[in-house]
Scaffold this active site. Structure first.
Site, short mmCIF file in Angstrom:
data_model
loop_
_atom_site.label_atom_id
_atom_site.label_comp_id
_atom_site.label_asym_id
_atom_site.label_seq_id
_atom_site.Cartn_x
_atom_site.Cartn_y
_atom_site.Cartn_z
N LYS A 1 0.83 -1.21 0.00
CA LYS A 1 0.00 0.00 0.00
C LYS A 1 0.86 1.26 0.00
O LYS A 1 0.62 2.18 -0.76
CB LYS A 1 -0.92 0.03 1.23
N ARG B 1 12.26 -6.04 4.99
CA ARG B 1 12.19 -4.75 4.32
C ARG B 1 12.82 -3.62 5.12
O ARG B 1 12.90 -3.66 6.34
CB ARG B 1 10.74 -4.41 3.94
N ARG C 1 0.08 -8.57 13.63
CA ARG C 1 -0.57 -7.62 12.71
C ARG C 1 -1.47 -8.36 11.72
O ARG C 1 -2.54 -7.87 11.36
CB ARG C 1 0.50 -6.79 11.97
N ARG D 1 11.46 -0.59 10.46
CA ARG D 1 10.42 -0.32 11.46
C ARG D 1 10.57 -1.28 12.63
O ARG D 1 10.85 -2.45 12.44
CB ARG D 1 9.04 -0.52 10.82
N ARG E 1 -9.43 0.61 9.52
CA ARG E 1 -9.00 -0.76 9.81
C ARG E 1 -10.03 -1.53 10.63
O ARG E 1 -9.80 -2.70 10.95
CB ARG E 1 -7.70 -0.73 10.60
P1 AMP Z 1 1.05 0.59 9.19
O1 AMP Z 1 2.23 1.48 8.96
O2 AMP Z 1 -0.15 0.98 8.42
O3 AMP Z 1 1.41 -0.87 9.02
O4 AMP Z 1 0.66 0.77 10.73
C1 AMP Z 1 1.57 0.46 11.76
C2 AMP Z 1 0.86 0.32 13.09
O5 AMP Z 1 0.22 1.56 13.42
C3 AMP Z 1 -0.26 -0.71 13.12
O6 AMP Z 1 0.22 -2.03 13.35
C4 AMP Z 1 -1.11 -0.18 14.27
O7 AMP Z 1 -0.50 -0.46 15.52
C5 AMP Z 1 -1.03 1.32 14.07
N1 AMP Z 1 -2.11 1.81 13.17
C6 AMP Z 1 -1.95 2.40 11.95
N2 AMP Z 1 -3.15 2.73 11.41
C7 AMP Z 1 -4.08 2.34 12.32
C8 AMP Z 1 -5.49 2.38 12.34
N3 AMP Z 1 -6.20 2.88 11.31
N4 AMP Z 1 -6.13 1.88 13.44
C9 AMP Z 1 -5.44 1.38 14.47
N5 AMP Z 1 -4.11 1.28 14.51
C10 AMP Z 1 -3.41 1.76 13.45
#
Ligand code: AMP
Length: 224
Positions: A13, A127, A172, A161, A88
């Site tokens: 994404k 990554r 996740r 990360r 989400r």
């Molecule tokens: P991402 O970079 O999108 O993979 O997000 C990394 C982490 O941020 C996720 O594993 C969640 O802990 C938190 N996070 C990001 N977006 C959301 C969301 N819309 N709702 C809840 N937690 C989020």
């Protein structure tokens, strides 16, 4: 145009969003990036989010909705955004409907990037990105052309990360399966969900996404 890029962690994404920013002049709104920045800055939100993110769990809806609402009040989002990582959960779908309606905006489409779950853990665990320009790399699947130097900007600083380890990735994926995947049928019922094959090479995935957007009336800012 407001669009959602939808898919599990590691589906691509973020990578695809960056290409849309480049080719269509769109704004990427990554809730994960917003939270990582808050953690780095040590804000109240960052303090609350840090541990939850490390464990691969989701941030509570009310907090996430508030963060998103504040971001949508910034003028750069007025002409539309790419939502990357939001919504989400079902309450977040409702919150997004409300946040957009209050600002007289609407959601144009939801593009699901479909991927084989087995490939995800491998993709994520290896990554890393350029610390300067954000270009994505991978230990095995995509190394820089010159060892230790970013192909795009020439920087030699890279970062990973903290939640890209196997344990957090598995958590996740469970969150995705239980809370996020079930929201797609809501958008399917509205007739605004599209699907692309995320196992294709990156350029082909981009082409598929761009075709959908052009069909929806988006105009590229560069020809390619
Ligand atoms: P991402 O970079 O999108 O993979 O997000 C990394 C982490 O941020 C996720 O594993 C969640 O802990 C938190 N996070 C990001 N977006 C959301 C969301 N819309 N709702 C809840 N937690 C989020």
């Amino acid at each position: 145009m407001n669009i959602i890029l939808f898919g599990p962690p590691g589906a691509g994404k973020g990578t695809q969003a960056l290409r849309l920013v480049r080719d269509f002049g769109m704004i990427q709104l990554s809730t994960g990036d917003m939270l990582r920045q808050a953690v780095q800055e040590g804000t109240e939100v960052g303090k609350l989010a840090e541990k939850i993110m490390k464990e691969g769990k989701l941030i509570p809806d009310d907090l996430m909705n508030r963060v998103l609402g504040e971001r949508l009040d910034k003028p750069d989002t007025q002409n539309g955004v790419i939502f990357d990582g939001f919504p989400r959960t079902k309450p977040q779908v409702e919150a997004l409907d409300k946040l957009l309606a209050e600002r007289h905006r609407k959601l144009d489409c939801v593009i699901e990037i479909k991927v084989d779950e087995e490939a995800l853990v491998k993709r994520i665990v290896g990554r890393y990105i350029c610390a300067k320009c954000g270009a994505g790399y991978h230990n095995e699947l995509h190394r820089p052309k010159a060892e230790g130097v970013c192909d795009i900007c020439g920087s030699s600083e890279f970062k990973r990360r903290p939640d890209d380890n196997e344990e957090a990735v598995r958590a996740r994926l469970i969150e995705y399966r239980e809370k996020t995947a079930p929201i797609l049928p809501i958008y399917e019922a509205r007739g605004i969900a599209y699907h692309v094959d995320g196992m294709l090479p990156m350029d082909e995935v981009s082409e598929e996404i761009e075709m959908i957007l052009k069909e929806k009336g988006a105009k590229p800012t560069v020809s390619n």
